[in-house]
Design a protein around this motif. Structure first.
Motif, PDB file in Angstrom:
ATOM      1  N   ASP A 161      16.705  17.623  50.753  1.00  0.00           N
ATOM      2  CA  ASP A 161      16.416  18.867  51.292  1.00  0.00           C
ATOM      3  C   ASP A 161      17.501  19.525  52.066  1.00  0.00           C
ATOM      4  O   ASP A 161      17.631  20.458  52.269  1.00  0.00           O
ATOM      5  CB  ASP A 161      14.842  18.909  52.041  1.00  0.00           C
ATOM      6  N   ALA A 162      17.487  18.243  53.083  1.00  0.00           N
ATOM      7  CA  ALA A 162      18.762  18.625  53.877  1.00  0.00           C
ATOM      8  C   ALA A 162      19.834  19.372  53.595  1.00  0.00           C
ATOM      9  O   ALA A 162      20.726  20.019  54.341  1.00  0.00           O
ATOM     10  CB  ALA A 162      18.679  17.501  55.345  1.00  0.00           C
ATOM     11  N   THR A 163      20.451  18.841  52.280  1.00  0.00           N
ATOM     12  CA  THR A 163      21.575  19.537  51.701  1.00  0.00           C
ATOM     13  C   THR A 163      21.101  20.960  51.426  1.00  0.00           C
ATOM     14  O   THR A 163      22.382  21.743  51.469  1.00  0.00           O
ATOM     15  CB  THR A 163      21.768  18.415  50.311  1.00  0.00           C
ATOM     16  N   LEU A 164      20.063  21.281  50.803  1.00  0.00           N
ATOM     17  CA  LEU A 164      20.050  22.357  50.413  1.00  0.00           C
ATOM     18  C   LEU A 164      19.889  23.414  51.153  1.00  0.00           C
ATOM     19  O   LEU A 164      20.214  24.288  51.319  1.00  0.00           O
ATOM     20  CB  LEU A 164      18.155  22.595  49.696  1.00  0.00           C
ATOM     21  N   ILE A 165      18.896  23.304  52.498  1.00  0.00           N
ATOM     22  CA  ILE A 165      19.022  23.554  53.609  1.00  0.00           C
ATOM     23  C   ILE A 165      20.555  24.336  54.028  1.00  0.00           C
ATOM     24  O   ILE A 165      20.855  25.442  54.134  1.00  0.00           O
ATOM     25  CB  ILE A 165      18.195  22.854  54.849  1.00  0.00           C
ATOM     26  N   GLU A 166      21.422  22.908  53.803  1.00  0.00           N
ATOM     27  CA  GLU A 166      22.956  23.687  53.988  1.00  0.00           C
ATOM     28  C   GLU A 166      23.244  24.629  53.270  1.00  0.00           C
ATOM     29  O   GLU A 166      23.915  25.580  53.471  1.00  0.00           O
ATOM     30  CB  GLU A 166      23.696  22.085  54.470  1.00  0.00           C
ATOM     31  N   MET A 167      23.213  24.701  52.537  1.00  0.00           N
ATOM     32  CA  MET A 167      23.644  25.955  51.511  1.00  0.00           C
ATOM     33  C   MET A 167      23.186  26.680  51.607  1.00  0.00           C
ATOM     34  O   MET A 167      24.051  27.659  51.550  1.00  0.00           O
ATOM     35  CB  MET A 167      23.368  24.515  49.640  1.00  0.00           C
ATOM     36  N   ALA A 168      21.949  26.991  52.330  1.00  0.00           N
ATOM     37  CA  ALA A 168      21.169  27.902  51.730  1.00  0.00           C
ATOM     38  C   ALA A 168      21.591  28.313  53.763  1.00  0.00           C
ATOM     39  O   ALA A 168      22.152  29.980  53.961  1.00  0.00           O
ATOM     40  CB  ALA A 168      19.184  27.449  52.712  1.00  0.00           C
ATOM     41  N   GLU A 169      22.241  27.899  54.686  1.00  0.00           N
ATOM     42  CA  GLU A 169      23.047  28.598  55.517  1.00  0.00           C
ATOM     43  C   GLU A 169      24.427  28.856  55.410  1.00  0.00           C
ATOM     44  O   GLU A 169      24.706  29.937  56.106  1.00  0.00           O
ATOM     45  CB  GLU A 169      22.685  27.272  56.515  1.00  0.00           C
ATOM     46  N   MET A 170      24.921  28.218  54.857  1.00  0.00           N
ATOM     47  CA  MET A 170      26.304  28.089  54.531  1.00  0.00           C
ATOM     48  C   MET A 170      26.632  29.161  53.625  1.00  0.00           C
ATOM     49  O   MET A 170      27.814  29.717  53.198  1.00  0.00           O
ATOM     50  CB  MET A 170      26.945  27.128  54.514  1.00  0.00           C
ATOM     51  N   ILE A 171      25.696  29.412  52.608  1.00  0.00           N
ATOM     52  CA  ILE A 171      25.914  30.021  51.814  1.00  0.00           C
ATOM     53  C   ILE A 171      27.756  29.966  50.840  1.00  0.00           C
ATOM     54  O   ILE A 171      27.910  30.959  51.083  1.00  0.00           O
ATOM     55  CB  ILE A 171      25.672  31.889  51.795  1.00  0.00           C
ATOM     56  N   PRO A 172      27.540  28.687  50.421  1.00  0.00           N
ATOM     57  CA  PRO A 172      29.742  28.561  49.459  1.00  0.00           C
ATOM     58  C   PRO A 172      29.152  29.344  47.882  1.00  0.00           C
ATOM     59  O   PRO A 172      28.270  29.413  47.372  1.00  0.00           O
ATOM     60  CB  PRO A 172      29.110  27.025  49.428  1.00  0.00           C
ATOM     61  N   THR A 173      30.116  30.413  48.055  1.00  0.00           N
ATOM     62  CA  THR A 173      30.123  31.080  46.779  1.00  0.00           C
ATOM     63  C   THR A 173      31.396  30.017  45.906  1.00  0.00           C
ATOM     64  O   THR A 173      32.350  30.718  44.748  1.00  0.00           O
ATOM     65  CB  THR A 173      30.727  32.047  47.996  1.00  0.00           C
ATOM     66  N   SER A 174      32.083  28.719  46.748  1.00  0.00           N
ATOM     67  CA  SER A 174      33.233  28.390  45.561  1.00  0.00           C
ATOM     68  C   SER A 174      33.235  26.370  45.332  1.00  0.00           C
ATOM     69  O   SER A 174      32.151  26.065  46.125  1.00  0.00           O
ATOM     70  CB  SER A 174      34.551  28.260  45.576  1.00  0.00           C
ATOM     71  N   GLN A 175      33.687  26.332  45.016  1.00  0.00           N
ATOM     72  CA  GLN A 175      33.290  24.842  44.768  1.00  0.00           C
ATOM     73  C   GLN A 175      34.309  24.035  45.925  1.00  0.00           C
ATOM     74  O   GLN A 175      33.754  23.213  46.456  1.00  0.00           O
ATOM     75  CB  GLN A 175      34.086  24.358  43.365  1.00  0.00           C
ATOM     76  N   GLY A 176      34.803  24.296  46.744  1.00  0.00           N
ATOM     77  CA  GLY A 176      35.580  23.382  47.565  1.00  0.00           C
ATOM     78  C   GLY A 176      34.436  24.248  48.966  1.00  0.00           C
ATOM     79  O   GLY A 176      34.372  22.999  49.885  1.00  0.00           O
ATOM     80  N   GLU A 177      33.852  25.084  48.690  1.00  0.00           N
ATOM     81  CA  GLU A 177      33.154  25.061  50.012  1.00  0.00           C
ATOM     82  C   GLU A 177      31.746  24.177  49.293  1.00  0.00           C
ATOM     83  O   GLU A 177      31.422  23.968  50.845  1.00  0.00           O
ATOM     84  CB  GLU A 177      32.429  27.144  50.432  1.00  0.00           C
TER      85      GLU A 177
END
Length: 616
Positions: A563-579
């Motif tokens: 969940d912590a990783t998914l929350i960070e995704m929903a926080e940072m909203i990465p749009t590339s593999q690098g992000e």
């Protein structure tokens, strides 16, 4: 990725010392991890005391990838082995286990992989690792490290002593130059010394991490109507995963049935169930198919589920170590979690009676001491976290701000008159009845038992009619805690006055009491703790995708991402593999395997939001 490719990847990253980020997806070490890893890579024995969720596993998993040879991990439960192996394989690490649940063909295949050098970690039980033929086989290959998990089981002074663990010290005789690492979440100073001695650790590097889990809120509720109290609490935890601990199988079944009747996805778990039944419940819980497990202490050791949001103790545990370990199963991902305990002093009395049936000896004395400490914790009116930390020798003075005592400090009042009413009623009924009945007399209840004893004619009958049953039970419990009353265990816990009650009854002294707490503590302050600003709708979509992938791969959802990783995704909203690779918990293997599908969901969500905004 084939086993050969994976082994090559493991070898490559091990030599450039980027294991933490490339394999596990983390960008920095937690407190103590680097110190421990450096020590064991250098070949030093280690004792690691680190709280549940503190990152103990990485302390041996990273050295396992950086040292030559196989790392043997001694683990007490088959479910724990499987869980750890699944997560390692998901990260591209060659790991396996050997246990009684495997077929002969599966065991042969594991031995073949071991001989051919295709494994870096092997998980086994203490019973298996002590078998002569197993040791002989290990001696024919290179062993780089031996890790003993749940090492408190080694010590007779620990809260969960297991005789088979005590024999593990013999491994040092067979593998003289192999470093041994012992790991546990709970061990006081005496237990730590015993672990080092029994495992024959050679001048070990001892790391004593903080026992503090600041993300867990500790709350204690006086137990009055526990099922109703539990239901009230669960309304604040809608849809969240949790564990409810009970002290008996019968109570487990009662509570589980009650929750199912309320359309809550719950299941019971205790030692009286078959292996198949227990396995089904544990697996369904790991996969988020069951929301709540109601269990005895038979459930939990080795549960590596990071998104458990609450742990409820329906009954008081037998010792602080168990309480700490069991509450530590909540919030392993570092996100806010709840630890709630329902407390009735009579539960402590029942546990004391159970203890008296055991034979005299040092073990009984240890258990008695630990039970008394648990009772003192429950009755404390100071910061819960400070009491816990002080018990483990981590002395602090500043209150935590995240427990019921800190968030809702006890309100004191002049309780002299209430105490006199309560004590007088005990005296008038000839000190021959328990709390429940005395409260009925004090409140002026009309029932046959009171009439049979003619207690409706007493001067104290009905003196407490203006307050509830629970209110007076709380007052009586405080008088017991303060030493004005005792419950005579030999006479069915009847209330009896002590000498200290005399001056209070005569009005020679005053007494301050705490205003009884009859519901959940206010949550306004606490609810602000740990709040993060992330896109809740995107988080829900990512969880749905994760569950679909997990079901397809037949693994628990957190093996994909926690969940912590998914929350960070929903926080940072990465749009590339690098992000995406910059998100904690996203390593190279998971980026290759899951990156594109998660990025697709994020991109679709952004597009949908943009469209909504333009139409709005």
């Amino acid at each position: 990725m084939t086993p050969t490719d994976s082994a090559a990847l493991t070898s490559e990253i091990a030599h450039d010392h980027s294991v933490l980020q490339t394999v596990f997806g983390y960008h920095s070490y937690r407190d103590g991890q680097k110190e421990i890893i450096d020590a064991v890579i250098a070949g030093q024995d280690c004792l690691v005391i680190m709280p549940t969720g503190g990152g103990k596993s990485l302390c041996y998993q990273i050295p396992a990838l950086m040292r030559d040879g196989i790392t043997i991990v001694i683990s007490p439960l088959i479910s724990l082995m499987k869980d750890q192996v699944d997560q390692l394989i998901a990260n591209g690490v060659q790991a396996a286990c050997l246990n009684s649940s495997m077929t002969p063909d599966e065991q042969s295949e594991t031995w073949k992989s071991l001989r051919e050098g295709n494994l870096k970690l092997l998980y086994v039980s203490p019973e298996r690792v002590l078998m002569r033929d197993f040791i002989e086989r290990l001696q024919s290959i290179q062993v780089g490290l031996i890790a003993v998990d749940e090492a408190h089981c080694v010590s007779q002074w620990g809260h969960d002593f297991r005789p088979e663990y005590a024999q593990l010290g013999m491994l040092k005789q067979h593998f003289v130059d192999v470093p041994v690492m012992a790991l546990t979440a709970t061990a006081d100073d005496t237990t730590r010394q015993d672990i080092c001695q029994r495992l024959a650790l050679d001048t070990p590097n001892i790391y004593l991490g903080s026992f503090d889990r600041p993300n867990i809120r500790y709350t204690l509720l006086e137990k009055h109507k526990p099922l109703a109290q539990l239901t009230q609490f669960l309304t604040t935890q809608s849809g969240q995963s949790g564990i409810i601990y009970c002290n008996s199988r019968k109570r487990v079944e009662q509570v589980a049935e009650k929750l199912c009747d309320q359309n809550i996805r719950a299941a019971g778990y205790h030692a009286g169930m078959s292996n198949e039944q227990r396995g089904f419940v544990q697996d369904a819980f790991q996969r988020d198919d069951i929301q709540i497990v109601v269990a005895t202490v038979a459930f939990g050791m080795g549960i590596n589920k990071p998104n458990v949001r609450f742990v409820v103790h329906y009954d008081i545990p037998r010792n602080i170590e168990s309480y700490y370990q069991e509450t530590g199963r909540a919030g392993r991902d570092g996100l806010p979690a709840e630890a709630v305990m329902f407390y009735d002093p009579s539960d402590i009395g029942w546990l004391h009676r159970c203890l008296q049936e055991k034979p005299e000896g040092p073990q009984k004395q240890v258990e008695s001491h630990k039970l008394n400490a648990m009772g003192a914790f429950a009755e404390a009116l100071t910061c819960r976290r400070l009491v816990l930390l002080n018990y483990f020798g981590e002395y602090r003075e500043k209150p935590c701000g995240n427990c019921d005592i800190c968030l809702d400090p006890p309100t004191l009042f002049d309780g002299t008159e209430q105490a006199q009413k309560a004590l007088s009623c005990v005296y008038r009924v000839n000190q021959s009845f328990g709390v429940g009945y005395v409260v009925e007399v004090l409140r002026g209840m009309q029932n046959q038992r009171i009439k049979d004893h003619a207690h409706e004619k007493l001067s104290t009958y009905g003196l407490g009619k203006d307050n509830s049953h629970e209110y007076w039970v709380s007052i009586y419990r405080q008088l017991i805690h303060r030493g004005y009353l005792v419950q005579n265990i030999a006479r069915s816990s009847v209330l009896q006055l002590t000498e200290e009650a005399r001056p209070l009854l005569r009005g020679e002294i005053a007494l301050e009491l705490a205003v009884p707490r009859l519901g959940l503590s206010p949550r306004s302050k606490a609810d602000k703790l740990g709040k993060r600003n992330y896109d809740k709708k995107l988080f829900a979509k990512l969880r749905k995708l994760r569950k679909a992938i997990a079901d397809e791969e037949d693994v628990p959802p957190y093996v994909v991402f926690n969940d912590a990783t998914l929350i960070e995704m929903a926080e940072m909203i990465p749009t590339s593999q690098g992000e995406l690779l910059a998100v904690n918990g996203v390593g190279q293997r998971k980026l290759e395997k899951y990156g594109n599908v998660f990025l697709d969901v994020i991109e679709d969500h952004i597009t949908m939001d943009s469209n909504d905004a333009s139409y709005g």
